[in-house]
Write an enzyme that holds these catalytic residues in place. Structure first.
Site, PDB file in Angstrom:
ATOM      1  CB  SER A 262       3.076   2.050   1.733  1.00  0.00           C
ATOM      2  OG  SER A 262       3.061   1.641   0.390  1.00  0.00           O
TER       3      SER A 262
ATOM      4  CG  ASP B 273       6.033   0.218   0.621  1.00  0.00           C
ATOM      5  OD1 ASP B 273       5.611   0.455   1.749  1.00  0.00           O
ATOM      6  OD2 ASP B 273       5.313   0.197  -0.395  1.00  0.00           O
TER       7      ASP B 273
END
Length: 579
Positions: free
Chosen positions: A50, A272
Site C-alpha cells: 500500500s 491495494d
C-alpha cells in the site's frame, strides 16, 4: 514498510533519517581520527504494501541520488532534491483527491473507477522520476557482494492465480483454488535493463511496469482506482511464491496450473497490496535469508541479518464491540452483515501471528519495528494522519509535515536506544574494547532525573540468547550515530498539526461536486443497462440518486471529517515537550 494510507508521510520521514544516518556513518568512519565502530551495514532488499509500497518505490529511486533532508522549523528542500517529502507532504491533499478530472472531458465514458480522483497520484509518480542530477554512490545499498537492490511490492490480484491439488480416488480429480495474494519484484541498480530491472540513473527508460506496480500497491479498494499489471506467467512457476513443507522439513515450491505457457503475458487487475498482506514481512525475510527453508539467526550473539518493519499503524489487540440493533439485540441483519463482511475477510487474510509476534520479543534480534511514539501521554492518536481511518493526513499540510518530522524523530530514537546487539556479537570483533565505553547503547533511567531537568541515561543491557531468562551484556549500536546525528529532533509549535486551519466550507463544496459527478456517472454509464429497461423509472431513479445521494454523501463525509478534526485537536492540544 507497512500499509499506511496518508501516514506514508510518517514512513517517508523515518526513511529520510535512516538514509541520512547511514550516509553519515559510512562517511565518518572512513575519516582519519574516527574512534567508533567500523563494521559495514548493507540494505539489500526493501519491500512494502500500500502506501508503504509506494514509499518503497520512491526510496529505491532516491537512494542513487543526493538527498536533501528535512529539519524542524526550516523550509523544505526543492522537490527534486527530496521526493519522499514532496510526494507525501506537499503534492498530495484531499482537495486534489476530490477533483473531477477523471470524470470529465469524455473520460466519464469509461465509468466510475474510484470514489476519489487518482489523477494526482499519476502526476506525483511522474514527478518522482524527476530527481536532482547529482548522483550519489552509496556502498551500503544492495548486497555486500555488489548485488542489486531488490524491491518487493505486494498487490491484491483480483483475477487470481489458479492452483490445484490432486486427490486420491477418481482419476483426474483435483481441489482447485485461486491465490490472490500477489507481489511484483524488481532489481534496482545502475546499468541494469529489462522488464524487472530498473536503472535509477536512466529513469527516462525505466520499465512502465515499475510505475504501474507502485500505483497498484497503493490502490486502496473503492477509494482509489485499480491498476492493470502484466507479468510473465512463468514467474509464478519459479521461486518460492507458494510452498509446502514435507515430512522431513524440506520446502518445495508449488507451481500454478498450466493454464498459460511460461512465456505468456498474464494480465490482471490489481488493488491495494495491504488488503491481503499489509506487512510483507515474510517476503522480505525470505529474500534476506535466501528462501523459506533458511532462517536468520535470532540470538543476540549470533544475529547477522535483521528485517526492520516501519509500521505507522501497529495493530494492538483488542476485542471488537458486538454490533447491536437499536433494540439492544445483536445485529444479524443483512445490511449489518454486509458492513462487517469485507473487514472480516481482510482481517483474516492479514492474520499471521507466526510472522509478526517475534518482532515484539525483546530477545529476538532478527526483527525490529519502528512505530509512532510521542511524549504525549494518554492520547489515543499517535500521529495526525491516523484520523479519518488513516485518510486524516490528506486534510491538511501541517498534519503530513508533523508526521514526517515525527518519523525522523522516532527513527533517531530507535537507532540510538534500541537498534543494537550484545558487544560479543561478531559484528564488533574488530572494534577495540578500550574505545567501546563511549559507544555503549544507553537508555533513560526509570528513576527520576533528580530535579535537574536533564535526562538521566544508563548503559542498556542486551540478551545474549533468544531463550527466556537469557543472560545480558552491554550492547553496541548496529548503525552508530555520529555526534551530528545525535542532535535532538525537537518538533516545536510551528510544526504542530493545525486542525483549526482546515477549510470545512471548501471541503463541503468539493465533496458535493465530487459526489455529484460520481453518482451521475454511475447512473448514466455503469447502471444504464439496468435502468434502461424502464425509461421513466430509470429517469426518476437517476434524478433521485444524484439529488439525494450527493446530499447524503456530503453530509456524512463532513460529519466524519469534523469528528476526525476534533480527535486531532484533542490529541495535539498540548504542545509536545522536548525529548
Amino acid at each position: 514498510m507497512a500499509g499506511a494510507i496518508s501516514a506514508g508521510a510518517y514512513t517517508a520521514g523515518a526513511i529520510d533519517f535512516l538514509i541520512e544516518a547511514l550516509d553519515d556513518y559510512t562517511t565518518e568512519k572512513a575519516r582519519p581520527g574516527w574512534t567508533g565502530p567500523t563494521h559495514d551495514v548493507f540494505v539489500p532488499v526493501i519491500g512494502g504494501a500500500s502506501a508503504g509500497g509506494m514509499t518503497a518505490g520512491l526510496t529505491a529511486l532516491s537512494l542513487f541520488r543526493e538527498l536533501s533532508h528535512v529539519r524542524p522549523g526550516e523550509p523544505p528542500p526543492k522537490p527534486e532534491e527530496n521526493r519522499l517529502y514532496s510526494s507525501w507532504v506537499d503534492d498530495i491533499s484531499m482537495n486534489r483527491l476530490l477533483e473531477v478530472t477523471d470524470l470529465s472531458r469524455g473520460r466519464e465514458m469509461n465509468g466510475v473507477m474510484s470514489a476519489l480522483c487518482c489523477d494526482v497520484l499519476d502526476e506525483i509518480l511522474d514527478d518522482a522520476f524527476e530527481l536532482t542530477k547529482q548522483e550519489r554512490s552509496r556502498p551500503w545499498v544492495g548486497g555486500p557482494h555488489g548485488d542489486a537492490l531488490k524491491v518487493i511490492l505486494t498487490v491484491s490480484n483480483l483475477r487470481g492465480v489458479p492452483y490445484a491439488f490432486r486427490l486420491l480416488g477418481d482419476a483426474g480429480a483435483a481441489y482447485g483454488m485461486l491465490n490472490h495474494a500477489d507481489y511484483v519484484e524488481f532489481d534496482v541498480s545502475p546499468g541494469s535493463g529489462g522488464t524487472s530491472h530498473v536503472d535509477p540513473l536512466d529513469l527516462a527508460n525505466a520499465p512502465s511496469s515499475f510505475k504501474a506496480a507502485c500505483l497498484a500497491t497503493g490502490a486502496f479498494p473503492i477509494g482509489l482506482a485499480p491498476r492493470l499489471l502484466t507479468q510473465r506467467y512463468g514467474a509464478y512457476a519459479h521461486g518460492h511464491r507458494v510452498v509446502y513443507r514435507d515430512k522431513t522439513g524440506q520446502f518445495h515450491p508449488i507451481p500454478p496450473e498450466k493454464c498459460l505457457s511460461e512465456d505468456a503475458d498474464y494480465t490482471f487487475v490489481a488493488v491495494d497490496g495491504g488488503m491481503i498482506d499489509n506487512e510483507p514481512f515474510e517476503l522480505v525475510r525470505r529474500a534476506l535469508s535466501g528462501g523459506p527453508a533458511h532462517s536468520n539467526e535470532r540470538a543476540g550473539v549470533d544475529a547477522t541479518k535483521a528485517v526492520l518493519l516501519i509500521d505507522p499503524f501497529p495493530n494492538t489487540p483488542k476485542l471488537p464491540a458486538l454490533r447491536k440493533l437499536p433494540n439492544g439485540q445483536p445485529d444479524r441483519s443483512l445490511l449489518g452483515t454486509l458492513k462487517t463482511l469485507l473487514p472480516t475477510l481482510v482481517g483474516q487474510a492479514r492474520f499471521k501471528p507466526d510472522e509478526l509476534a517475534p518482532i515484539l520479543d525483546e530477545n529476538v534480534y532478527s526483527r525490529f519495528v519502528i512505530a509512532p511514539s510521542r511524549n504525549e501521554k494518554g492520547s489515543d492518536l499517535a500521529i495526525a494522519c491516523g484520523a479519518l481511518g488513516g485518510f486524516g493526513g490528506f486534510l491538511h499540510h501541517s498534519f503530513r509535515r508533523h508526521d514526517y518530522l515525527l518519523g525522523r524523530r522516532n527513527a533517531q530514537a530507535f537507532l540510538r536506544w534500541t537498534f543494537g546487539l550484545p558487544e560479543t556479537n561478531p559484528l564488533f570483533e574488530e572494534f577495540d574494547a578500550s574505545r567501546r565505553p563511549d559507544w555503549y547503547v544507553t537508555g533513560p533511567k526509570k528513576a527520576s532525573d533528580g530535579g535537574n531537568g536533564e535526562r538521566q541515561l544508563e548503559i542498556k543491557s542486551f540478551a545474549v540468547s533468544d531463550e527466556p531468562g537469557s543472560p545480558e551484556e552491554k550492547g553496541l549500536p548496529i548503525i552508530p550515530l555520529t555526534e551530528r546525528m545525535k542532535a535532538p529532533i525537537e518538533i516545536e509549535d510551528a510544526d504542530r498539526p493545525r486542525p483549526e486551519q482546515v477549510d470545512l466550507d471548501q471541503l463541503r463544496l468539493l465533496i458535493d461536486r465530487r459526489a455529484g459527478h460520481v453518482l451521475q456517472t454511475l447512473a448514466d454509464r455503469d447502471l444504464a443497462p439496468y435502468l434502461s429497461r424502464s425509461p421513466l423509472v430509470g429517469w426518476i431513479l437517476r434524478k433521485a440518486a444524484v439529488a439525494y445521494g450527493r446530499r447524503i454523501v456530503t453530509n456524512a463525509g463532513l460529519e466524519q471529517i469534523k469528528a476526525s478534526l476534533d480527535q486531532i485537536k484533542k490529541a495535539f492540544s498540548v504542545i509536545e515537550g522536548k525529548r
